[in-house]
Scaffold this motif. Structure first.
Motif, short mmCIF file in Angstrom:
data_model
loop_
_atom_site.label_atom_id
_atom_site.label_comp_id
_atom_site.label_asym_id
_atom_site.label_seq_id
_atom_site.Cartn_x
_atom_site.Cartn_y
_atom_site.Cartn_z
N GLN A 139 -5.43 -3.73 3.03
CA GLN A 139 -4.84 -4.67 3.90
C GLN A 139 -3.76 -4.03 4.71
OE1 GLN A 139 -3.63 -8.54 2.55
NE2 GLN A 139 -5.49 -9.23 3.25
N ARG A 164 -10.25 6.11 4.18
CA ARG A 164 -10.20 6.26 2.84
C ARG A 164 -10.53 8.02 2.44
NH1 ARG A 164 -13.10 5.33 -1.78
NH2 ARG A 164 -14.78 4.64 -0.50
N TYR A 193 -10.76 0.52 7.70
CA TYR A 193 -9.64 -0.54 7.62
C TYR A 193 -8.72 -0.53 8.70
CZ TYR A 193 -11.31 0.17 2.66
OH TYR A 193 -11.94 0.36 1.53
#
Length: 118
Positions: A2, A100, A108
């Motif tokens: 998050q 990532r 994200y």
């Protein structure tokens, strides 16, 4: 993962703001390997990349070079964007994003923080 941005607001031209993006990830060891970026989107315009951090390298959009500075604090799991000498055309919603695998795919995203320059 998050991401939560903060620090937006309204400023006059020539002013400054500092945006923050705090990540909720299992450990800072994971966060340190992520490539991170700031994007922005103004009403009626397409989203554009503002700054991209990959390893020890930071790249900026031409429109913000010399005025904006991005930094990444791995221990705090926080991404920052210092905005100086701001212009009305910097008005937009600013988003942080995480990649990532550092493969150019930002999987994200935060919810965004509004920046308005008058």
């Amino acid at each position: 993962v998050q991401l939560v941005e903060s620090g937006g607001g309204s400023v006059q031209a020539g002013g400054s703001l500092r945006l923050s993006c705090v990540a909720s990830i299992a450990s800072d060891a994971f966060y340190s390997s992520y490539c991170m970026a700031w994007f922005r989107q103004a009403p009626g315009k397409e989203r554009e990349g503002v700054a991209h951090i990959s390893g020890g390298r930071t790249d900026y959009a031409d429109s913000v070079k010399g005025r904006f500075t991005a930094s990444k604090n791995n221990a705090e799991m926080t991404l920052y964007l210092q905005l100086n000498n701001m212009k009305p055309e910097d008005t937009a919603k600013y988003y942080c994003a995480a990649d990532r695998l550092c493969n150019g795919i930002f999987g994200y995203w935060g919810q965004g923080t509004q920046v308005t320059v008058s």
